[in-house]
Design a protein around this motif. Structure first.
Motif, PDB file in Angstrom:
ATOM      1  N   GLU A 112       0.808  -1.220   0.000  1.00  0.00           N
ATOM      2  CA  GLU A 112       0.000   0.000   0.000  1.00  0.00           C
ATOM      3  C   GLU A 112       0.842   1.271   0.000  1.00  0.00           C
ATOM      4  O   GLU A 112       0.487   2.259  -0.619  1.00  0.00           O
ATOM      5  N   GLU A 128      -4.408   3.839  -4.578  1.00  0.00           N
ATOM      6  CA  GLU A 128      -5.161   2.595  -4.457  1.00  0.00           C
ATOM      7  C   GLU A 128      -5.678   2.088  -5.808  1.00  0.00           C
ATOM      8  O   GLU A 128      -5.624   0.898  -6.094  1.00  0.00           O
ATOM      9  N   GLU A 129      -6.167   2.999  -6.639  1.00  0.00           N
ATOM     10  CA  GLU A 129      -6.672   2.598  -7.958  1.00  0.00           C
ATOM     11  C   GLU A 129      -5.560   2.041  -8.839  1.00  0.00           C
ATOM     12  O   GLU A 129      -5.748   1.051  -9.537  1.00  0.00           O
ATOM     13  N   ASP A 132      -4.666  -1.400  -7.668  1.00  0.00           N
ATOM     14  CA  ASP A 132      -5.655  -2.360  -8.173  1.00  0.00           C
ATOM     15  C   ASP A 132      -5.399  -2.693  -9.639  1.00  0.00           C
ATOM     16  O   ASP A 132      -5.490  -3.852 -10.049  1.00  0.00           O
ATOM     17  N   SER A 133      -5.070  -1.684 -10.441  1.00  0.00           N
ATOM     18  CA  SER A 133      -4.772  -1.912 -11.865  1.00  0.00           C
ATOM     19  C   SER A 133      -3.546  -2.799 -12.035  1.00  0.00           C
ATOM     20  O   SER A 133      -3.520  -3.678 -12.901  1.00  0.00           O
ATOM     21  N   ARG A 135      -2.488  -5.022  -9.944  1.00  0.00           N
ATOM     22  CA  ARG A 135      -2.871  -6.382  -9.550  1.00  0.00           C
ATOM     23  C   ARG A 135      -3.645  -7.080 -10.664  1.00  0.00           C
ATOM     24  O   ARG A 135      -3.450  -8.269 -10.918  1.00  0.00           O
ATOM     25  N   LEU A 136      -4.537  -6.342 -11.327  1.00  0.00           N
ATOM     26  CA  LEU A 136      -5.275  -6.919 -12.456  1.00  0.00           C
ATOM     27  C   LEU A 136      -4.317  -7.284 -13.589  1.00  0.00           C
ATOM     28  O   LEU A 136      -4.451  -8.343 -14.205  1.00  0.00           O
ATOM     29  N   VAL A 146     -13.750  -7.210 -15.411  1.00  0.00           N
ATOM     30  CA  VAL A 146     -14.061  -7.287 -13.991  1.00  0.00           C
ATOM     31  C   VAL A 146     -15.565  -7.157 -13.815  1.00  0.00           C
ATOM     32  O   VAL A 146     -16.182  -6.214 -14.320  1.00  0.00           O
TER      33      VAL A 146
END
Length: 160
Positions: A112, A128-129, A132-133, A135-136, A146
């Protein structure tokens, strides 16, 4: 890559110059950012603004120090290509970092706070966004794949 070609380029999303190896933390953050964004080359021994070649003393010892710092500080394991080149009697260290599926982050800070990306010629914390990207991307899933979980109370079933 030939040093003369590198010196013709300005710092960018995929290229950064550092004069010294004193600040390993800044180097590690840049390595992480390159790996998470588009890959890149970090050139050590070049003055940032003027691109004057200052060189790296004891380059072989410094290379070992860099390899150890990168291996010990970054999760998951990242293995960049590090080479020492001579230019006009001075040693320069090139660190070539591939773009890879991570997200890569600073072990001591966790994902984080320790995930970095490149934005233009700067290294920045991933929000955070972006995390997440990343991780995708690592799971090879694009954003439009998604599932969207809607609140059923918001759907007008009579209209459907």
């Amino acid at each position: 890559m030939i040093i003369e070609e590198i010196l013709l380029q300005e710092e960018s999303k995929t290229l950064e110059y550092k004069e010294q190896i004193d600040s390993l933390s800044a180097i590690i953050k840049t390595v992480i950012a390159f790996a998470n964004t588009a890959g890149g080359t970090l050139v050590l021994g070049i003055e940032n603004k003027t691109k004057r070649v200052v060189g790296i003393e004891k380059a072989l010892d410094q290379e070992e120090r860099l390899i150890n710092a990168i291996s010990d500080s970054i999760i998951p394991l990242l293995i960049p290509h590090i080479e020492i080149q001579s230019y006009r009697g001075k040693h320069i260290i090139l660190i070539k970092i591939p773009h890879a599926a991570g997200p890569f982050y600073l072990k001591s800070s966790g994902p984080e706070k320790g995930t970095y990306i490149r934005s233009g010629s700067t290294t920045r914390n991933a929000d955070e966004e972006m995390l997440d990207s990343l991780r995708l991307f690592a799971r090879r899933i694009s954003f439009d794949e998604v599932p969207y979980l809607a609140d059923l109370d918001l759907i007008d079933f009579e209209a459907l």
